[in-house]
Each structure stands twice: as structure tokens, then as C-alpha cells.
Scaffold this motif. Structure first.
Motif, PDB file in Angstrom:
ATOM      1  N   ILE A  11       0.841  -1.206   0.000  1.00  0.00           N
ATOM      2  CA  ILE A  11       0.000   0.000   0.000  1.00  0.00           C
ATOM      3  C   ILE A  11       0.871   1.249   0.000  1.00  0.00           C
ATOM      4  CG2 ILE A  11      -1.701   1.313   1.334  1.00  0.00           C
ATOM      5  CD1 ILE A  11      -2.811  -1.414   2.286  1.00  0.00           C
ATOM      6  N   GLY A  12       1.945   1.228   0.762  1.00  0.00           N
ATOM      7  CA  GLY A  12       2.859   2.373   0.800  1.00  0.00           C
ATOM      8  C   GLY A  12       3.506   2.632  -0.559  1.00  0.00           C
ATOM      9  N   ALA A  13       3.876   1.566  -1.256  1.00  0.00           N
ATOM     10  CA  ALA A  13       4.476   1.716  -2.583  1.00  0.00           C
ATOM     11  C   ALA A  13       3.464   2.299  -3.573  1.00  0.00           C
ATOM     12  CB  ALA A  13       4.995   0.370  -3.093  1.00  0.00           C
ATOM     13  N   CYS A  14       2.228   1.814  -3.519  1.00  0.00           N
ATOM     14  CA  CYS A  14       1.177   2.379  -4.385  1.00  0.00           C
ATOM     15  C   CYS A  14       0.950   3.850  -4.061  1.00  0.00           C
ATOM     16  CB  CYS A  14      -0.127   1.605  -4.214  1.00  0.00           C
ATOM     17  SG  CYS A  14      -0.110  -0.019  -4.966  1.00  0.00           S
ATOM     18  N   ALA A  15       0.979   4.186  -2.772  1.00  0.00           N
ATOM     19  CA  ALA A  15       0.786   5.573  -2.347  1.00  0.00           C
ATOM     20  C   ALA A  15       1.866   6.468  -2.931  1.00  0.00           C
ATOM     21  CB  ALA A  15       0.792   5.662  -0.824  1.00  0.00           C
ATOM     22  N   LEU A  16       3.097   6.030  -2.872  1.00  0.00           N
ATOM     23  CA  LEU A  16       4.194   6.832  -3.402  1.00  0.00           C
ATOM     24  C   LEU A  16       4.083   7.006  -4.916  1.00  0.00           C
ATOM     25  CD1 LEU A  16       7.157   5.514  -1.230  1.00  0.00           C
ATOM     26  CD2 LEU A  16       5.851   7.636  -0.963  1.00  0.00           C
ATOM     27  N   VAL A  17       3.608   5.981  -5.609  1.00  0.00           N
ATOM     28  CA  VAL A  17       3.411   6.095  -7.058  1.00  0.00           C
ATOM     29  C   VAL A  17       2.339   7.136  -7.362  1.00  0.00           C
ATOM     30  CG1 VAL A  17       2.557   4.870  -9.108  1.00  0.00           C
ATOM     31  CG2 VAL A  17       4.228   3.777  -7.615  1.00  0.00           C
ATOM     32  N   PHE A  18       1.222   7.091  -6.619  1.00  0.00           N
ATOM     33  CA  PHE A  18       0.154   8.074  -6.829  1.00  0.00           C
ATOM     34  C   PHE A  18       0.640   9.489  -6.539  1.00  0.00           C
ATOM     35  CE2 PHE A  18      -2.815   4.617  -7.142  1.00  0.00           C
ATOM     36  CZ  PHE A  18      -3.912   5.146  -7.800  1.00  0.00           C
ATOM     37  N   ILE A  19       1.368   9.656  -5.464  1.00  0.00           N
ATOM     38  CA  ILE A  19       1.875  10.986  -5.120  1.00  0.00           C
ATOM     39  C   ILE A  19       2.844  11.478  -6.196  1.00  0.00           C
ATOM     40  CG2 ILE A  19       3.286  12.260  -3.450  1.00  0.00           C
ATOM     41  CD1 ILE A  19       1.956  10.478  -1.261  1.00  0.00           C
ATOM     42  N   TYR A  20       3.707  10.609  -6.674  1.00  0.00           N
ATOM     43  CA  TYR A  20       4.653  10.983  -7.726  1.00  0.00           C
ATOM     44  C   TYR A  20       3.923  11.376  -9.012  1.00  0.00           C
ATOM     45  CZ  TYR A  20       8.398  10.602 -11.154  1.00  0.00           C
ATOM     46  OH  TYR A  20       9.273  10.854 -12.182  1.00  0.00           O
ATOM     47  N   LEU A  21       2.947  10.574  -9.413  1.00  0.00           N
ATOM     48  CA  LEU A  21       2.192  10.887 -10.628  1.00  0.00           C
ATOM     49  C   LEU A  21       1.421  12.194 -10.473  1.00  0.00           C
ATOM     50  CD1 LEU A  21       0.825   7.364 -11.630  1.00  0.00           C
ATOM     51  CD2 LEU A  21       2.607   8.685 -12.765  1.00  0.00           C
ATOM     52  N   PHE A  50      -5.928  23.204 -14.852  1.00  0.00           N
ATOM     53  CA  PHE A  50      -6.452  21.842 -14.948  1.00  0.00           C
ATOM     54  C   PHE A  50      -5.431  20.846 -14.397  1.00  0.00           C
ATOM     55  CE2 PHE A  50      -6.783  17.814 -17.262  1.00  0.00           C
ATOM     56  CZ  PHE A  50      -8.084  17.449 -16.951  1.00  0.00           C
ATOM     57  N   GLY A  51      -4.163  21.028 -14.763  1.00  0.00           N
ATOM     58  CA  GLY A  51      -3.105  20.156 -14.257  1.00  0.00           C
ATOM     59  C   GLY A  51      -2.939  20.270 -12.758  1.00  0.00           C
ATOM     60  N   LYS A  52      -3.075  21.487 -12.235  1.00  0.00           N
ATOM     61  CA  LYS A  52      -2.939  21.685 -10.791  1.00  0.00           C
ATOM     62  C   LYS A  52      -4.051  20.976 -10.032  1.00  0.00           C
ATOM     63  CE  LYS A  52      -2.667  25.245  -7.251  1.00  0.00           C
ATOM     64  NZ  LYS A  52      -2.659  26.689  -6.978  1.00  0.00           N
ATOM     65  N   ILE A  53      -5.298  21.171 -10.451  1.00  0.00           N
ATOM     66  CA  ILE A  53      -6.417  20.557  -9.747  1.00  0.00           C
ATOM     67  C   ILE A  53      -6.393  19.037  -9.906  1.00  0.00           C
ATOM     68  CG2 ILE A  53      -8.934  20.404  -9.631  1.00  0.00           C
ATOM     69  CD1 ILE A  53      -9.013  23.365 -10.528  1.00  0.00           C
ATOM     70  N   SER A  54      -6.132  18.557 -11.107  1.00  0.00           N
ATOM     71  CA  SER A  54      -6.071  17.110 -11.340  1.00  0.00           C
ATOM     72  C   SER A  54      -4.906  16.478 -10.581  1.00  0.00           C
ATOM     73  CB  SER A  54      -5.931  16.817 -12.830  1.00  0.00           C
ATOM     74  OG  SER A  54      -7.049  17.273 -13.528  1.00  0.00           O
ATOM     75  N   GLY A  55      -3.769  17.151 -10.589  1.00  0.00           N
ATOM     76  CA  GLY A  55      -2.606  16.644  -9.849  1.00  0.00           C
ATOM     77  C   GLY A  55      -2.890  16.537  -8.362  1.00  0.00           C
ATOM     78  N   TRP A  56      -3.523  17.556  -7.813  1.00  0.00           N
ATOM     79  CA  TRP A  56      -3.865  17.501  -6.388  1.00  0.00           C
ATOM     80  C   TRP A  56      -4.885  16.404  -6.108  1.00  0.00           C
ATOM     81  CZ3 TRP A  56      -1.607  18.659  -2.153  1.00  0.00           C
ATOM     82  CH2 TRP A  56      -0.626  19.646  -2.151  1.00  0.00           C
ATOM     83  N   GLY A  57      -5.778  16.136  -7.058  1.00  0.00           N
ATOM     84  CA  GLY A  57      -6.710  15.026  -6.879  1.00  0.00           C
ATOM     85  C   GLY A  57      -5.982  13.700  -6.754  1.00  0.00           C
ATOM     86  N   VAL A  58      -5.015  13.477  -7.622  1.00  0.00           N
ATOM     87  CA  VAL A  58      -4.240  12.232  -7.576  1.00  0.00           C
ATOM     88  C   VAL A  58      -3.372  12.198  -6.309  1.00  0.00           C
ATOM     89  CG1 VAL A  58      -2.486  10.872  -8.791  1.00  0.00           C
ATOM     90  CG2 VAL A  58      -4.292  12.014 -10.085  1.00  0.00           C
ATOM     91  N   ILE A  59      -2.831  13.334  -5.919  1.00  0.00           N
ATOM     92  CA  ILE A  59      -2.015  13.399  -4.702  1.00  0.00           C
ATOM     93  C   ILE A  59      -2.857  13.062  -3.467  1.00  0.00           C
ATOM     94  CG2 ILE A  59      -0.783  14.988  -3.156  1.00  0.00           C
ATOM     95  CD1 ILE A  59       0.329  16.335  -5.723  1.00  0.00           C
ATOM     96  N   PHE A  60      -4.088  13.562  -3.405  1.00  0.00           N
ATOM     97  CA  PHE A  60      -4.951  13.249  -2.257  1.00  0.00           C
ATOM     98  C   PHE A  60      -5.248  11.761  -2.176  1.00  0.00           C
ATOM     99  CE2 PHE A  60      -6.063  17.774  -1.731  1.00  0.00           C
ATOM    100  CZ  PHE A  60      -5.973  17.840  -0.344  1.00  0.00           C
ATOM    101  N   ILE A  61      -5.432  11.115  -3.310  1.00  0.00           N
ATOM    102  CA  ILE A  61      -5.629   9.665  -3.289  1.00  0.00           C
ATOM    103  C   ILE A  61      -4.373   8.981  -2.737  1.00  0.00           C
ATOM    104  CG2 ILE A  61      -5.967   7.611  -4.733  1.00  0.00           C
ATOM    105  CD1 ILE A  61      -7.725   9.425  -6.550  1.00  0.00           C
ATOM    106  N   GLY A  62      -3.206   9.442  -3.167  1.00  0.00           N
ATOM    107  CA  GLY A  62      -1.951   8.890  -2.652  1.00  0.00           C
ATOM    108  C   GLY A  62      -1.767   9.136  -1.170  1.00  0.00           C
ATOM    109  N   ILE A  63      -2.144  10.320  -0.703  1.00  0.00           N
ATOM    110  CA  ILE A  63      -2.033  10.625   0.731  1.00  0.00           C
ATOM    111  C   ILE A  63      -2.957   9.715   1.533  1.00  0.00           C
ATOM    112  CG2 ILE A  63      -2.542  12.381   2.479  1.00  0.00           C
ATOM    113  CD1 ILE A  63      -1.478  14.467   0.457  1.00  0.00           C
ATOM    114  N   GLY A  64      -4.169   9.493   1.022  1.00  0.00           N
ATOM    115  CA  GLY A  64      -5.086   8.569   1.699  1.00  0.00           C
ATOM    116  C   GLY A  64      -4.495   7.178   1.804  1.00  0.00           C
TER     117      GLY A  64
END
Length: 104
Positions: A11-21, A50-64
Motif C-alpha cells: 500500500i505504501g508503494a502504491c501511495a508513493l506512485v500516486f503521489i509521484y504521478l 487543470f493540471g494543478k487541480i487534477s494533480g492535487w486530486g491524484v495526490i490526495f488519493i496517494g495521501i489517503g
């Protein structure tokens, strides 16, 4: 290695991938990491926001996911699902908002 440690590492590895993306989408404006129908109608002037909002969306999933991994590591509790659910809902809401507003 116990099942808990394997789950935490996975789960931690998936989280880091989401945060990176998410950082790539946000900072480097690589909206092409999303599927083409998510950004095909975004105007060049709206690409940055659009990139900022979408990027933060993916980052929030990674943080979760990251918080979920930490909670599993510490408590081995199924309640860690709450952290994932919150991160996923917030991230998905941001992605939907960005798509609805800028991909017209």
C-alpha cells in the motif's frame, strides 16, 4: 515477513506512485498521464489550472493510501479504510471538478 508488513509495504508503494504521478501532473503539467478523453477539450490557457487541480486530486488519493499504510503498520486495524476512503473521495471530487469545469 508477516501479512501486515507485506500489505503495508504494498500500500505504501502504491501511495508513493500516486503521489509521484500527481506531482508530475501538477508541477510538470503532464496531463497526458491522464487518459486522453479527460483532457482533449482543455484549452491551452486552462492547461495549467487543470493540471494543478487534477494533480492535487491524484495526490490526495496517494495521501489517503499513505495514511492507510501507516495506520495498518501501527494498529493493524481495518479502520484504516476510513483514511483511504476520505483520500479517495476528496481526490475523486477534485478530478471530477477539474474535468467538468475545464474539459468542455
Amino acid at each position: 515477513m508477516t501479512e501486515t508488513m507485506v500489505a503495508t509495504i504494498g500500500i505504501g508503494a502504491c501511495a508513493l506512485v500516486f503521489i509521484y504521478l500527481g506531482c508530475l501532473i501538477w508541477k510538470k503539467e503532464k496531463i497526458t498521464l491522464l487518459h486522453s478523453y479527460h483532457y482533449d477539450k482543455v484549452s491551452p490557457s486552462d492547461k495549467k489550472i487543470f493540471g494543478k487541480i487534477s494533480g492535487w486530486g491524484v495526490i490526495f488519493i496517494g495521501i489517503g493510501l499513505l495514511v492507510t499504510a501507516i495506520i495498518i503498520c501501527i494498529t493493524d486495524s481495518a479502520l484504516s479504510f476510513i483514511a483511504f476512503a476520505l483520500g479517495f473521495v476528496v481526490g475523486l471530487a477534485l478530478l471530477i471538478y477539474a474535468g467538468a469545469k475545464y474539459n468542455r
